[in-house]
Write an enzyme that holds these catalytic residues in place. Structure first.
Site, PDB file in Angstrom:
ATOM      1  N   HIS A   1       0.816  -1.209   0.000  1.00 43.27           N
ATOM      2  CA  HIS A   1       0.000   0.000   0.000  1.00 43.27           C
ATOM      3  C   HIS A   1       0.847   1.255   0.000  1.00 43.27           C
ATOM      4  CE1 HIS A   1      -3.071  -2.832   2.042  1.00 43.27           C
ATOM      5  NE2 HIS A   1      -2.787  -3.154   0.816  1.00 43.27           N
TER       6      HIS A   1
ATOM      7  N   ARG B   1      -9.971   4.352  -8.118  1.00 41.34           N
ATOM      8  CA  ARG B   1      -9.917   3.086  -7.361  1.00 41.34           C
ATOM      9  C   ARG B   1     -10.388   3.366  -5.933  1.00 41.34           C
ATOM     10  NH1 ARG B   1      -4.662   2.358 -10.554  1.00 41.34           N
ATOM     11  NH2 ARG B   1      -4.819   0.291 -11.505  1.00 41.34           N
TER      12      ARG B   1
ATOM     13  N   ARG C   1     -14.832   3.224  -9.466  1.00 46.84           N
ATOM     14  CA  ARG C   1     -14.900   1.760  -9.492  1.00 46.84           C
ATOM     15  C   ARG C   1     -15.299   1.298  -8.102  1.00 46.84           C
ATOM     16  NH1 ARG C   1      -9.662  -1.784 -10.721  1.00 46.84           N
ATOM     17  NH2 ARG C   1      -9.001  -1.062  -8.668  1.00 46.84           N
TER      18      ARG C   1
ATOM     19  N   ARG D   1       0.721 -11.265 -12.032  1.00 45.01           N
ATOM     20  CA  ARG D   1       1.274  -9.932 -12.322  1.00 45.01           C
ATOM     21  C   ARG D   1       2.261  -9.456 -11.262  1.00 45.01           C
ATOM     22  NH1 ARG D   1      -4.202  -6.232 -11.367  1.00 45.01           N
ATOM     23  NH2 ARG D   1      -2.867  -4.539 -10.705  1.00 45.01           N
TER      24      ARG D   1
ATOM     25  N   CYS E   1      -7.893   1.110 -19.047  1.00 48.29           N
ATOM     26  CA  CYS E   1      -7.413   1.802 -17.841  1.00 48.29           C
ATOM     27  C   CYS E   1      -6.299   1.056 -17.113  1.00 48.29           C
ATOM     28  CB  CYS E   1      -8.568   2.082 -16.891  1.00 48.29           C
ATOM     29  SG  CYS E   1      -9.278   0.609 -16.167  1.00 48.29           S
TER      30      CYS E   1
HETATM   31  C1  PEP Z   1      -6.352  -3.660 -14.110  1.00 42.41           C
HETATM   32  O1  PEP Z   1      -6.471  -4.807 -13.668  1.00 42.41           O
HETATM   33  O2  PEP Z   1      -5.787  -3.390 -15.182  1.00 42.41           O
HETATM   34  C2  PEP Z   1      -6.867  -2.513 -13.337  1.00 42.41           C
HETATM   35  C3  PEP Z   1      -6.950  -1.321 -13.871  1.00 42.41           C
HETATM   36  O3  PEP Z   1      -7.213  -2.736 -12.056  1.00 42.41           O
HETATM   37  P1  PEP Z   1      -6.169  -2.966 -10.866  1.00 42.41           P
HETATM   38  O4  PEP Z   1      -4.799  -2.682 -11.394  1.00 42.41           O
HETATM   39  O5  PEP Z   1      -6.576  -2.022  -9.795  1.00 42.41           O
HETATM   40  O6  PEP Z   1      -6.396  -4.388 -10.539  1.00 42.41           O
HETATM   41 MG    MG Z   2      -7.843  -5.204 -12.055  1.00 39.54          MG
END
Ligand code: PEP
Ligand code: MG
Length: 757
Positions: free
Chosen positions: A367, A474, A510, A643, A680
């Site tokens: 965070h 977010r 969101r 990721r 996004c």
């Molecule tokens: C994504 O998954 O690309 C996204 C914009 O949401 P987050 O990165 O907050 O999971």
């Molecule tokens: Mg996401």
């Protein structure tokens, strides 16, 4: 063998007097080695100081040939002195010359000595030098004598670390304590910061080393231990944290150390050598650090931090809080160095003076990284031991692009980073100048560039970047950095503040995307084998509808009289979207019934980030008012590559055929039913990738503040239609014969058309 005349306490008292004398550093050192030799009844006492080139230079001696001072040098590992430096352990020998590591140095005239006792000069576990006494006789040094010499060496550690001895060494050399260091950590937030070290948890400086009354010091130590122990017990017994896994583990480990008889005995023994309770804690902690830092056992190294914490608690209790630097006095160009830090703590600092942050621990998704990015502060993490090798005020450079951290950089290194910083600033200035230009390609295609945000600190970026709105807000970030669940009122206030800040530009909120890696500190943790594909986002919202209902109501109230745009994360099926929509509709109905003003328009969207939606695009595009592609998650699920796992996250290319075809499919299918789509995820913020997205037909991109300038510079130089043609052909024919990635072909296109990417 005779005991020391007057014992270690007398020696320490004499040393205190010498430290106070107004004499030059070399004279003080000479007096110190003489006093130690006399007190230990040794013919020789020598101090070797570790230099930045790892050589150990003789800085002072009583008994050896004085001419050898600043002439004799040993490499780390060379001779007995080098061995002590390398192992960071004391070494006592009755016949030094028969030891295999003995290195004979004729200039010192030391061949006549047999008895040898050497101890490392340690500070925070780092070896700064070696202190040696020698005797002509075959002497057996007692444990008390070893202990006494170690205590004495603390005085020398302070002298070396303070920089007092800097001018004494061989010209052109530097002591290791002050040497430049470089680290390669993990970059968490980009940017470049040059400044001076501010320790987030300043080391407690033990100024008073020498005890005047040992019994009193023992009593102080015992009281402090009892105090710290009972506060840990109390914390463990308090219901609020008693059942939380992580905190409890840490506290249990604390308790284990706080009750460890070996550790406690060492503290008591150290005090009995004549030092204060706080000096004893520092001594024992430094020894433990030195040992644990050399351990390859990860469990041991992990425990080092717990032991550090415990020692710091004791020190604070003994020295009092007033000796700890306060947050208010942040100097200009401050670079924070911390073992770890929570997001709320970072927000407590004066942003205008912060230039960077270096952490020992903290992952990419932590965070703190989110908050630091919002504040545009470069952060490098995973820099082991960072906080123990710096001193407050040291020059330091943080490169959040590469992960490099330079501590006490030499002038040429500093100059080259200063050049890089100037270049960056110039580039930023160029980007800033673009902010008022229309966001249109050379062939007249308008591209809407929006901002990704989530905190109030993000909002000034709207004006700085000239963004056309917020394409992804977010909402979970506010929840993640809070210590307790934000109330409905808190939420409504934040959303209203966001809307005020953006003026008449649109904001797409969101709904809470929690779960997975986004944990809320105050919510029970659910142990899952695969959290990324577990109970998260819309799945939680549908199972615990109160969360979504409260949030939807706060949003509806905050947007009264203007448009509410709300989208749901991690939608996997059309049914999920429809269920979420009907929850929101329930809230609209409730507000209408109770006479609340409503938004002038309500648009509900779905994020496309789960691949199943690719096979019902027609359905979801008809159900939703808009779509937004979360490319971060979409790519991780498309390629089955976590990721946040560096081992796999770089294995696939988002500009390869499979991903570009997936993205083309979404653009085409949504286009057929007239459903607007935004991208996004991070993809939209990288110039070459953003260029490819425009070539696939995307006209709305949302990205971090730092990305808007580079993406705008790219599109102002772009002709979209020739690129569309190139991509259409490549996707139809299978792309570049050289491989499945279109990255080279796209980069060539950019180079041929002088497009900055
Ligand atoms: C994504 O998954 O690309 C996204 C914009 O949401 P987050 O990165 O907050 O999971
Ligand atoms: Mg996401």
């Amino acid at each position: 063998m005779p005991g020391a005349p007057g014992g270690p306490r007398v020696l320490l008292r004499r040393l205190r007097e010498v430290m106070a004398e107004p004499v030059a550093a070399q004279a003080r050192l000479d007096r110190i080695v003489m006093l130690i030799a006399a007190n230990m009844v040794s013919e020789v006492c020598s101090l070797y100081v570790m230099r930045s080139d790892e050589a150990l230079e003789l800085y002072a001696t009583e008994g050896l040939n004085r001419e050898a001072v600043h002439q004799t040098k040993l490499r780390s590992g060379e001779g007995l002195v080098g061995l002590i430096a390398r192992s960071a352990e004391p070494l006592a020998l009755s016949d030094a010359q028969s030891h295999s590591a003995f290195a004979y140095r004729p200039e010192t005239g030391e061949e006549v000595y047999h008895g040898f006792l050497g101890v490392p000069v340690l500070r925070a576990g780092n070896t700064l030098g070696v202190l040696v006494v020698q005797n002509a006789a075959h002497r057996h040094y007692t444990e008390e004598e070893v202990e006494a010499l170690q205590t004495t060496s603390m005085v020398l550690a302070e002298m070396i670390a303070s920089g007092e001895l800097r001018s004494l060494g061989e010209p052109g050399t530097e002591t290791a304590a002050r040497r430049p260091l470089q680290f390669r950590g993990v970059p968490l937030a980009d940017g470049l910061g040059l400044g001076h070290v501010v320790l987030h948890e300043p080391r407690v400086v033990v100024k008073n080393l020498i005890a005047s009354d040992i019994d009193h010091e023992i009593a102080r130590l015992n009281a402090a231990i009892a105090d710290v122990r009972s506060s840990i017990d109390e914390m463990l017994e308090r219901g609020d944290i008693a059942h939380q896994g992580d905190h409890r583990d840490v506290l249990e480990t604390f308790r284990m150390f706080a009750n460890d008889q070996g550790w406690l005995r060492r503290l008591g023994d150290a005090v009995r050598t004549g030092i204060t309770a706080e000096a004893a804690v520092e001594r024992v902690q430094s020894d433990s650090r030195a040992r644990m830092m050399r351990s390859t056992d990860p469990y041991f190294r992990e425990r080092l931090h717990d032991l550090d914490d415990l020692a710091n608690r004791l020190l604070r209790r003994l020295v009092g809080r007033d000796l700890i630097a306060s947050h208010d006095a942040l100097p200009e160009n401050a670079i924070l160095v911390a073992r770890m830090m929570g997001p709320a703590a970072l927000l407590d600092y004066d942003r205008s003076r912060l230039r960077g942050l270096v952490l020992e621990e903290g992952g990419e998704t932590s965070h703190i990284a989110i908050v630091a990015r919002a504040l545009a502060i470069p952060v490098v993490s995973a820099v082991e031991n960072a906080s123990s090798v710096v001193e407050t005020g040291d020059a330091i450079i943080v490169d959040g692009d590469t992960g490099d951290v330079q501590i006490r950089p030499p002038p040429d290194v500093e100059a080259s980073y200063a050049g890089k910083a100037r270049l960056r600033a110039r580039r930023q200035e160029q980007y800033r100048r673009l902010r008022h230009l229309p966001s249109v390609t050379r062939d007249g295609v308008e591209i809407v560039l929006q901002l990704n945000a989530g905190l109030l600190v993000d909002l000034p970026h709207m004006a700085e970047t000239g963004a056309a709105g917020i394409g992804l807000f977010r909402t979970e970030l506010q929840f993640m950095i809070a210590e307790r669940m934000p109330s409905a009122k808190d939420q409504q206030r934040l959303y209203a503040d966001v809307l005020t800040a953006v003026g008449d530009r649109p904001v797409t909120f969101r709904s809470l995307d929690i779960g997975g890696d986004k944990l809320l500190p105050y919510m029970p943790r659910v142990d899952e084998e695969n959290p990324a594909i577990g109970w998260r986002a819309i799945r939680i919202a549908l199972d615990r509808p109160a969360l979504l209902r409260i949030q939807a109501r706060a949003l509806l109230k905050a947007t009264a009289g203007r448009e509410l745009r709300l989208m749901f994360p991690m939608v996997a099926t059309r049914t999920e979207f429809e269920r979420a929509r009907s929850l929101v509709e329930g809230e609209i109905e409730y507000l209408r019934r109770t006479g609340h003003p409503l938004p002038s328009q309500i648009s509900l969207g779905a994020m496309v980030e789960v691949p199943s939606l690719l096979f019902d695009l027609d359905g979801i595009a008809r159900s939703a008012d808009f779509l937004s592609i979360g490319s971060n998650d979409l790519m991780q699920f498309l390629f089955a590559a976590d990721r946040d796992n560096r081992l796999v996250s770089g294995r696939f290319d988002a500009l390869s055929l499979p991903s570009l075809r997936a993205l083309r499919l979404i653009a085409d299918e949504a286009g057929k039913v007239g459903c607007p789509v935004t991208v996004c995820g991070e993809l939209a913020g990288r110039p070459l990738e953003a260029m490819a997205l425009i070539g696939l037909g995307y006209r709305r991109l949302s990205m971090s503040a730092a990305a808007i300038g580079p993406v705008k510079a790219m599109l102002l130089a772009l002709e979209a239609y020739p690129l569309e043609a190139l991509l259409a052909e490549a996707l139809a024919t299978g792309g570049d014969p050289a491989g499945e990635s279109l990255r080279p072909a796209l980069a060539r296109f950019a180079a041929d058309h002088a497009i900055p990417v």
